[in-house]
Design a protein around this motif. Structure first.
Motif, PDB file in Angstrom:
ATOM      1  N   ALA A  30      -0.657 -17.035  -6.733  1.00 25.10           N
ATOM      2  CA  ALA A  30      -0.647 -16.211  -5.518  1.00 25.10           C
ATOM      3  C   ALA A  30      -0.127 -14.806  -5.813  1.00 25.10           C
ATOM      4  CB  ALA A  30       0.200 -16.882  -4.443  1.00 25.10           C
ATOM      5  N   LEU A  31       0.898 -14.707  -6.672  1.00 24.01           N
ATOM      6  CA  LEU A  31       1.426 -13.396  -7.048  1.00 24.01           C
ATOM      7  C   LEU A  31       0.399 -12.586  -7.839  1.00 24.01           C
ATOM      8  CD1 LEU A  31       5.112 -14.298  -7.986  1.00 24.01           C
ATOM      9  CD2 LEU A  31       4.343 -12.885  -6.071  1.00 24.01           C
ATOM     10  N   LEU A  32      -0.322 -13.239  -8.727  1.00 23.10           N
ATOM     11  CA  LEU A  32      -1.383 -12.553  -9.471  1.00 23.10           C
ATOM     12  C   LEU A  32      -2.429 -12.008  -8.505  1.00 23.10           C
ATOM     13  CD1 LEU A  32      -2.941 -11.742 -12.037  1.00 23.10           C
ATOM     14  CD2 LEU A  32      -3.912 -14.037 -12.040  1.00 23.10           C
ATOM     15  N   ASN A  33      -2.849 -12.834  -7.544  1.00 19.27           N
ATOM     16  CA  ASN A  33      -3.830 -12.383  -6.553  1.00 19.27           C
ATOM     17  C   ASN A  33      -3.298 -11.198  -5.759  1.00 19.27           C
ATOM     18  OD1 ASN A  33      -5.874 -14.183  -7.163  1.00 19.27           O
ATOM     19  ND2 ASN A  33      -5.136 -15.728  -5.739  1.00 19.27           N
ATOM     20  N   ALA A  34      -2.045 -11.266  -5.328  1.00 20.44           N
ATOM     21  CA  ALA A  34      -1.455 -10.177  -4.545  1.00 20.44           C
ATOM     22  C   ALA A  34      -1.401  -8.887  -5.356  1.00 20.44           C
ATOM     23  CB  ALA A  34      -0.060 -10.567  -4.071  1.00 20.44           C
ATOM     24  N   ARG A  35      -0.973  -8.978  -6.611  1.00 20.14           N
ATOM     25  CA  ARG A  35      -0.912  -7.777  -7.454  1.00 20.14           C
ATOM     26  C   ARG A  35      -2.300  -7.194  -7.675  1.00 20.14           C
ATOM     27  NH1 ARG A  35       3.115 -10.952 -10.331  1.00 20.14           N
ATOM     28  NH2 ARG A  35       1.494 -11.598 -11.771  1.00 20.14           N
ATOM     29  N   LEU A  36      -3.276  -8.055  -7.907  1.00 25.99           N
ATOM     30  CA  LEU A  36      -4.644  -7.588  -8.121  1.00 25.99           C
ATOM     31  C   LEU A  36      -5.183  -6.896  -6.870  1.00 25.99           C
ATOM     32  CD1 LEU A  36      -7.161  -7.353  -9.871  1.00 25.99           C
ATOM     33  CD2 LEU A  36      -7.789  -9.676  -9.132  1.00 25.99           C
ATOM     34  N   ILE A  37      -4.937  -7.483  -5.705  1.00 31.53           N
ATOM     35  CA  ILE A  37      -5.386  -6.881  -4.446  1.00 31.53           C
ATOM     36  C   ILE A  37      -4.763  -5.499  -4.273  1.00 31.53           C
ATOM     37  CG2 ILE A  37      -5.155  -7.046  -1.924  1.00 31.53           C
ATOM     38  CD1 ILE A  37      -5.444 -10.153  -2.361  1.00 31.53           C
ATOM     39  N   LEU A  38      -3.460  -5.383  -4.529  1.00 31.75           N
ATOM     40  CA  LEU A  38      -2.794  -4.091  -4.362  1.00 31.75           C
ATOM     41  C   LEU A  38      -3.303  -3.054  -5.359  1.00 31.75           C
ATOM     42  CD1 LEU A  38       0.826  -5.315  -3.624  1.00 31.75           C
ATOM     43  CD2 LEU A  38      -0.816  -4.315  -1.997  1.00 31.75           C
ATOM     44  N   LEU A  39      -3.550  -3.462  -6.589  1.00 34.82           N
ATOM     45  CA  LEU A  39      -4.099  -2.532  -7.583  1.00 34.82           C
ATOM     46  C   LEU A  39      -5.497  -2.052  -7.188  1.00 34.82           C
ATOM     47  CD1 LEU A  39      -2.946  -4.299 -10.859  1.00 34.82           C
ATOM     48  CD2 LEU A  39      -2.261  -2.004 -10.110  1.00 34.82           C
ATOM     49  N   LEU A  40      -6.338  -2.990  -6.751  1.00 36.51           N
ATOM     50  CA  LEU A  40      -7.700  -2.615  -6.355  1.00 36.51           C
ATOM     51  C   LEU A  40      -7.690  -1.747  -5.098  1.00 36.51           C
ATOM     52  CD1 LEU A  40      -9.518  -5.983  -7.083  1.00 36.51           C
ATOM     53  CD2 LEU A  40      -9.721  -3.848  -8.376  1.00 36.51           C
ATOM     54  N   ALA A  41      -6.803  -2.067  -4.149  1.00 32.74           N
ATOM     55  CA  ALA A  41      -6.690  -1.263  -2.930  1.00 32.74           C
ATOM     56  C   ALA A  41      -6.233   0.152  -3.264  1.00 32.74           C
ATOM     57  CB  ALA A  41      -5.725  -1.927  -1.949  1.00 32.74           C
ATOM     58  N   ASN A  42      -5.282   0.261  -4.169  1.00 33.96           N
ATOM     59  CA  ASN A  42      -4.818   1.578  -4.587  1.00 33.96           C
ATOM     60  C   ASN A  42      -5.937   2.357  -5.269  1.00 33.96           C
ATOM     61  OD1 ASN A  42      -2.535   3.494  -5.025  1.00 33.96           O
ATOM     62  ND2 ASN A  42      -3.107   3.144  -7.156  1.00 33.96           N
ATOM     63  N   HIS A  43      -6.712   1.675  -6.083  1.00 34.98           N
ATOM     64  CA  HIS A  43      -7.825   2.328  -6.780  1.00 34.98           C
ATOM     65  C   HIS A  43      -8.870   2.815  -5.778  1.00 34.98           C
ATOM     66  CE1 HIS A  43     -10.551   3.245 -10.049  1.00 34.98           C
ATOM     67  NE2 HIS A  43     -11.498   2.599  -9.386  1.00 34.98           N
ATOM     68  N   LEU A  44      -9.166   1.991  -4.800  1.00 36.43           N
ATOM     69  CA  LEU A  44     -10.133   2.368  -3.776  1.00 36.43           C
ATOM     70  C   LEU A  44      -9.599   3.520  -2.932  1.00 36.43           C
ATOM     71  CD1 LEU A  44     -12.840   1.764  -2.407  1.00 36.43           C
ATOM     72  CD2 LEU A  44     -11.637   0.127  -0.971  1.00 36.43           C
ATOM     73  N   GLY A  45      -8.408   3.339  -2.382  1.00 33.55           N
ATOM     74  CA  GLY A  45      -7.716   4.416  -1.710  1.00 33.55           C
ATOM     75  C   GLY A  45      -8.212   4.827  -0.332  1.00 33.55           C
ATOM     76  N   ASP A  46      -9.303   4.296   0.140  1.00 33.92           N
ATOM     77  CA  ASP A  46      -9.870   4.685   1.431  1.00 33.92           C
ATOM     78  C   ASP A  46      -9.373   3.727   2.514  1.00 33.92           C
ATOM     79  OD1 ASP A  46     -11.608   4.921   3.703  1.00 33.92           O
ATOM     80  OD2 ASP A  46     -13.138   5.835   2.433  1.00 33.92           O
ATOM     81  N   ALA A  47      -8.476   4.216   3.387  1.00 42.10           N
ATOM     82  CA  ALA A  47      -7.846   3.358   4.389  1.00 42.10           C
ATOM     83  C   ALA A  47      -8.860   2.719   5.327  1.00 42.10           C
ATOM     84  CB  ALA A  47      -6.813   4.153   5.190  1.00 42.10           C
ATOM     85  N   LYS A  48      -9.895   3.451   5.703  1.00 44.73           N
ATOM     86  CA  LYS A  48     -10.904   2.912   6.621  1.00 44.73           C
ATOM     87  C   LYS A  48     -11.658   1.754   5.960  1.00 44.73           C
ATOM     88  CE  LYS A  48     -14.839   4.278   9.474  1.00 44.73           C
ATOM     89  NZ  LYS A  48     -16.098   3.825   8.913  1.00 44.73           N
ATOM     90  N   VAL A  49     -12.053   1.922   4.729  1.00 40.64           N
ATOM     91  CA  VAL A  49     -12.777   0.873   4.012  1.00 40.64           C
ATOM     92  C   VAL A  49     -11.864  -0.327   3.784  1.00 40.64           C
ATOM     93  CG1 VAL A  49     -13.953   0.281   1.853  1.00 40.64           C
ATOM     94  CG2 VAL A  49     -14.390   2.484   2.935  1.00 40.64           C
ATOM     95  N   LEU A  50     -10.607  -0.076   3.438  1.00 41.01           N
ATOM     96  CA  LEU A  50      -9.673  -1.183   3.248  1.00 41.01           C
ATOM     97  C   LEU A  50      -9.505  -1.984   4.533  1.00 41.01           C
ATOM     98  CD1 LEU A  50      -6.992   0.610   1.074  1.00 41.01           C
ATOM     99  CD2 LEU A  50      -8.529  -1.223   0.335  1.00 41.01           C
ATOM    100  N   HIS A  51      -9.400  -1.293   5.661  1.00 42.48           N
ATOM    101  CA  HIS A  51      -9.289  -1.969   6.952  1.00 42.48           C
ATOM    102  C   HIS A  51     -10.533  -2.830   7.212  1.00 42.48           C
ATOM    103  CE1 HIS A  51      -8.186  -2.655  11.116  1.00 42.48           C
ATOM    104  NE2 HIS A  51      -9.426  -2.310  11.449  1.00 42.48           N
ATOM    105  N   GLU A  52     -11.711  -2.277   6.950  1.00 41.91           N
ATOM    106  CA  GLU A  52     -12.964  -3.024   7.136  1.00 41.91           C
ATOM    107  C   GLU A  52     -12.996  -4.262   6.243  1.00 41.91           C
ATOM    108  OE1 GLU A  52     -16.037  -0.203   6.342  1.00 41.91           O
ATOM    109  OE2 GLU A  52     -15.726   0.893   8.219  1.00 41.91           O
ATOM    110  N   CYS A  53     -12.520  -4.123   5.025  1.00 44.92           N
ATOM    111  CA  CYS A  53     -12.516  -5.254   4.085  1.00 44.92           C
ATOM    112  C   CYS A  53     -11.568  -6.353   4.555  1.00 44.92           C
ATOM    113  CB  CYS A  53     -12.126  -4.788   2.691  1.00 44.92           C
ATOM    114  SG  CYS A  53     -13.371  -3.764   1.879  1.00 44.92           S
ATOM    115  N   VAL A  54     -10.385  -5.982   5.026  1.00 47.79           N
ATOM    116  CA  VAL A  54      -9.431  -6.962   5.521  1.00 47.79           C
ATOM    117  C   VAL A  54     -10.022  -7.710   6.702  1.00 47.79           C
ATOM    118  CG1 VAL A  54      -7.200  -7.264   6.664  1.00 47.79           C
ATOM    119  CG2 VAL A  54      -7.385  -5.788   4.647  1.00 47.79           C
TER     120      VAL A  54
END
Length: 63
Positions: A30-54
């Protein structure tokens, strides 16, 4: 948000994900998944797209 497959080698990426989880307990996985999600979200960086994905992930049916 892209919902159509957008990876050149999706099978290799999926295999890499599975391999990354080998030998981990549930908490570590679960920690690996959380870290990966945060890294990918940071790389993407677009708050609107991140909201849509969630929201899209929340609405996906359970297996």
């Amino acid at each position: 948000m892209k919902t159509i497959l957008n990876q050149q080698d999706a099978d290799s990426f999926y295999e890499q994900l599975l391999d990354a989880h080998q030998g981990l307990d549930e908490r570590q996985s679960a920690l690996l998944n959380a870290r990966l999600i945060l890294l990918l979200a940071n790389h993407l960086g677009d708050a609107k797209v991140l909201h849509e994905c969630v929201e899209a992930a929340r609405q996906m049916p359970a297996p």
